[in-house]
Design a protein around this motif. Structure first.
Motif, PDB file in Angstrom:
ATOM      1  N   LEU A 156      10.717   6.829   7.338  1.00  0.00           N
ATOM      2  CA  LEU A 156      11.598   6.268   8.369  1.00  0.00           C
ATOM      3  C   LEU A 156      13.029   6.147   7.853  1.00  0.00           C
ATOM      4  O   LEU A 156      13.989   6.438   8.563  1.00  0.00           O
ATOM      5  CB  LEU A 156      11.092   4.889   8.810  1.00  0.00           C
ATOM      6  CG  LEU A 156       9.813   4.865   9.639  1.00  0.00           C
ATOM      7  CD1 LEU A 156       9.308   3.434   9.796  1.00  0.00           C
ATOM      8  CD2 LEU A 156      10.041   5.487  11.008  1.00  0.00           C
ATOM      9  N   GLY A 157      13.168   5.717   6.587  1.00  0.00           N
ATOM     10  CA  GLY A 157      14.506   5.516   6.015  1.00  0.00           C
ATOM     11  C   GLY A 157      15.264   6.820   5.863  1.00  0.00           C
ATOM     12  O   GLY A 157      16.440   6.921   6.221  1.00  0.00           O
ATOM     13  N   VAL A 158      14.588   7.834   5.350  1.00  0.00           N
ATOM     14  CA  VAL A 158      15.254   9.115   5.122  1.00  0.00           C
ATOM     15  C   VAL A 158      15.616   9.764   6.458  1.00  0.00           C
ATOM     16  O   VAL A 158      16.695  10.317   6.623  1.00  0.00           O
ATOM     17  CB  VAL A 158      14.354  10.043   4.271  1.00  0.00           C
ATOM     18  CG1 VAL A 158      14.930  11.449   4.229  1.00  0.00           C
ATOM     19  CG2 VAL A 158      14.204   9.485   2.875  1.00  0.00           C
ATOM     20  N   SER A 188       0.823  -1.203   0.000  1.00  0.00           N
ATOM     21  CA  SER A 188       0.000   0.000   0.000  1.00  0.00           C
ATOM     22  C   SER A 188       0.859   1.257   0.000  1.00  0.00           C
ATOM     23  O   SER A 188       2.027   1.223   0.401  1.00  0.00           O
ATOM     24  CB  SER A 188      -0.903   0.005   1.231  1.00  0.00           C
ATOM     25  OG  SER A 188      -0.150   0.353   2.372  1.00  0.00           O
ATOM     26  N   GLY A 189       0.266   2.345  -0.468  1.00  0.00           N
ATOM     27  CA  GLY A 189       0.978   3.617  -0.504  1.00  0.00           C
ATOM     28  C   GLY A 189       1.451   4.051   0.866  1.00  0.00           C
ATOM     29  O   GLY A 189       2.547   4.587   1.013  1.00  0.00           O
ATOM     30  N   ALA A 190       0.614   3.796   1.885  1.00  0.00           N
ATOM     31  CA  ALA A 190       0.982   4.218   3.238  1.00  0.00           C
ATOM     32  C   ALA A 190       2.249   3.486   3.704  1.00  0.00           C
ATOM     33  O   ALA A 190       3.130   4.084   4.333  1.00  0.00           O
ATOM     34  CB  ALA A 190      -0.169   3.939   4.204  1.00  0.00           C
ATOM     35  N   ILE A 191       2.323   2.200   3.386  1.00  0.00           N
ATOM     36  CA  ILE A 191       3.518   1.447   3.787  1.00  0.00           C
ATOM     37  C   ILE A 191       4.756   2.000   3.082  1.00  0.00           C
ATOM     38  O   ILE A 191       5.805   2.217   3.699  1.00  0.00           O
ATOM     39  CB  ILE A 191       3.336  -0.058   3.482  1.00  0.00           C
ATOM     40  CG1 ILE A 191       2.256  -0.640   4.388  1.00  0.00           C
ATOM     41  CG2 ILE A 191       4.645  -0.812   3.663  1.00  0.00           C
ATOM     42  CD1 ILE A 191       1.930  -2.095   4.103  1.00  0.00           C
ATOM     43  N   GLN A 192       4.609   2.258   1.778  1.00  0.00           N
ATOM     44  CA  GLN A 192       5.735   2.833   1.032  1.00  0.00           C
ATOM     45  C   GLN A 192       6.174   4.164   1.640  1.00  0.00           C
ATOM     46  O   GLN A 192       7.365   4.406   1.873  1.00  0.00           O
ATOM     47  CB  GLN A 192       5.349   3.076  -0.426  1.00  0.00           C
ATOM     48  CG  GLN A 192       5.010   1.839  -1.221  1.00  0.00           C
ATOM     49  CD  GLN A 192       4.360   2.217  -2.541  1.00  0.00           C
ATOM     50  OE1 GLN A 192       4.851   3.100  -3.230  1.00  0.00           O
ATOM     51  NE2 GLN A 192       3.252   1.586  -2.856  1.00  0.00           N
ATOM     52  N   ALA A 193       5.196   5.028   1.883  1.00  0.00           N
ATOM     53  CA  ALA A 193       5.510   6.351   2.436  1.00  0.00           C
ATOM     54  C   ALA A 193       6.180   6.206   3.802  1.00  0.00           C
ATOM     55  O   ALA A 193       7.131   6.932   4.125  1.00  0.00           O
ATOM     56  CB  ALA A 193       4.257   7.197   2.542  1.00  0.00           C
TER      57      ALA A 193
END
Lengths: 273, 298
Positions: B147-149, B137-142
């Motif tokens: 978190l990564g950045v 899902s888009g939310a997971i990607q976002a």
């Protein structure tokens, strides 16, 4: 490890690059500043093929800095240094000298060995891997070939039992011998030694000097910053005395040690002999 | 001698810790008995030992999002650190501004901005994508990106410290053998810096496992969201006490498992160093209260 086993160390690596006119190092009018501190004040030096030059002088006289300039670990502000006829670290653009591209500087350094006072072995690699790293990564030597050279070199410096040992588990003398083998693996035209025995315990100095003497006898061109008078007398062709960023006096070891002309040389020798 | 002292110390602390633990549990139980609240301890037991699909999915999401975000963070951290110490001024600036911004603003703001902010302006709408038959899902990607950045900014400083901890003689030795700066960095400096970086990296990942719970704000059904949904509706509605004890246990399981993995990594990286034969033991690893003979200075 005795002197009569000549050519063992160099045989391990094969043919070395040959300078065309017999001159390996040509330095003229070298000036170096650290900020406003004038460290080298016009140093001239010529080193011929197979010559062993020992540089002595009080600390802060610029001898280590000069050595580091020869493989461009330090930039110079004036003058020029060539090794095997190639300008080191700079290229000519009209009348000006511009710092060379990193790739060219790296290629030049590859044929100049450097042995550090503090060994600077790579602690995350074994003795053998330390020696193989540059041939494989820089010269593109196949790994099995580099391994064969490395094993041979370790045997020649008397460390065949330490092939898979990490530097942290080697004594200072053993580390320095690996460091010399590491420099040799690149088949350098010249090896620079920066006080190679002054970080060693006294009982380990001999084993390192033995390797260096053997190298000298086999015809390696060497510049050695060191106060080891025995080494200088035995295999040195020339001793150069530096003080305050300049060459004070030079000559064959016996003459310079026994009948120094300059007061500064006399004063320095009286302190270390 | 030292180990004898350490052992005595540990035995003493252990015998002191036990009664302390019993007292805490006894107080809790006493507190439980006094209120009129109906305890359903089976919710805790079931959530931990017989987790349903929702919980398992939450665990999976928390774990996978953490791992991917941390990976992104480490990669950005290495790039950022090399930028921070670069001789090229614009690279130094870019890296510094990145660290300054992402360490200087709340993660919650960054998550909301990246998901809703970019979404509402149609700069990037976060459509679901399918990788290997699994729809993400888009939310997971976002969430992963945010978190990564964010993690990358912290990792930049950790990696930079690691690089600076390596003796400059290593770079010089590599250069004197004919290596370029890039090659020397990759082959000689960074592998050694890794050894220095792993302990703080362990901290970071431990944090990451728990920080994923902030993704509640964009409704990613990770562990925390799963348990708060179970508290909002269904058979376990309004049992926050039991549900969040269970959630805490799940987080503890994840961080404890990571502690073991980290110990293995540190042992591997310690190759070639003289002093360290083995890392801290399991108990010290988990509780970190007392130095074990293996972890202290000798």
């Amino acid at each position: 490890m005795t002197l009569h086993k000549a050519h063992d160390l160099l045989d391990a690596v094969g043919e070395l690059p040959q300078p065309t006119d017999g001159l390996v190092v040509e330095a003229s009018g070298v000036h170096k500043y650290f900020g406003r501190l004038h460290v080298l004040k016009g140093v001239d030096m010529t080193v011929r093929k197979r010559e062993v030059v020992v540089i002595i002088g009080p600390s802060g006289s610029g001898k280590t800095t000069f050595l580091r300039c020869i493989n461009h670990l330090e930039r110079i502000q004036e003058g020029r240094i060539s090794v095997n006829g190639h300008l080191i670290g700079y290229r000519e653009e009209g009348a000006k000298l511009v710092e060379d591209r990193e790739r060219n500087i790296a290629a030049q350094r590859a044929q100049i060995g450097f042995v550090f006072q503090r060994f600077n072995l790579f602690p995350h690699l074994t003795a053998l891997e330390n020696i193989m790293e540059a041939p494989v990564q820089v010269s593109g030597t196949p790994e099995d070939e580099a391994r064969a050279i490395g094993l041979k070199l370790l045997e020649r410096v008397g460390l065949e039992a330490k092939v898979d040992t990490y530097p942290g588990q080697l004594s200072g003398g053993q580390q320095q011998r690996v460091a010399i083998a590491r420099a040799l693996a690149m088949r350098p035209a010249l090896i620079l030694f920066d006080e190679p025995t002054s970080a060693l315990d006294p009982e380990m100095i001999g084993e390192v000097l033995d390797v260096m003497k053997e190298l000298a006898v086999e015809g390696m061109t060497m510049i050695v910053v060191s106060h080891e008078m025995g080494f200088a007398r035995e295999v040195g062709d020339r001793v150069v005395m530096m003080d305050d960023g300049m060459i004070v006096e030079e000559g064959v070891p016996a003459a310079l040690f026994e009948t120094p002309r300059e007061e500064r040389t006399k004063a320095f020798l009286s302190k270390i002999l | 001698m030292t180990s004898v002292i350490a052992r005595t110390l540990r035995n003493r602390t252990r015998s002191a810790a036990r009664p302390a633990g019993f007292i805490v549990i006894a107080l809790l139980l006493a507190g439980c008995g006094r209120s009129s609240y109906q305890y359903h301890w089976n919710i805790v037991v079931d959530s931990v030992f017989r987790p349903d699909g929702l919980i398992l999915y939450g665990v999976w999401l928390t774990l996978s999002i953490s791992v991917i975000s941390q990976l992104i963070g480490v990669i950005l951290g290495v790039v950022g650190a090399v930028g921070r110490i670069s001789r090229v001024t614009p690279m130094r600036w870019a890296a510094s501004i990145y660290v300054w911004f992402f360490r200087g603003t709340p993660l919650l703001v960054q998550i909301t901005f990246i998901y809703f902010g970019l979404g509402v302006t149609r700069i990037y709408g976060w459509p679901a994508i399918t990788i290997g038959g699994i729809s993400i899902s888009g939310a997971i990607q976002a969430g992963i990106v945010a978190l990564g950045v964010n993690e990358g900014a912290y990792m930049t400083e950790i990696v930079r410290a690691g690089i600076l901890a390596i003796d400059t003689g290593q770079m010089e030795a590599a250069k004197s053998l004919g290596m370029t700066y890039r090659k020397a960095m990759r082959r000689i400096v960074l592998p050694q810096a890794a050894r220095v970086i792993v302990p703080p990296l362990g901290n970071e990942f431990n944090n990451m496992l728990k920080t994923t719970s902030l993704l509640v704000i964009i409704s990613v059904p990770e562990l925390y969201v799963t348990f708060s949904r179970k508290n909002a509706s269904g058979p376990t509605v309004f049992h926050p006490f039991e549900l969040f004890i269970a959630a805490a246990i799940w987080y503890l399981l994840l961080t404890s498992a990571w502690g073991l993995v980290q110990a293995r990594i540190e042992r591997r990286l310690a190759r070639g160093t003289t002093a360290v034969e083995s890392g801290p033991g399991l108990r010290d690893r988990l509780f970190g209260l007392w130095g074990s003979p293996g972890s202290g200075l000798r």
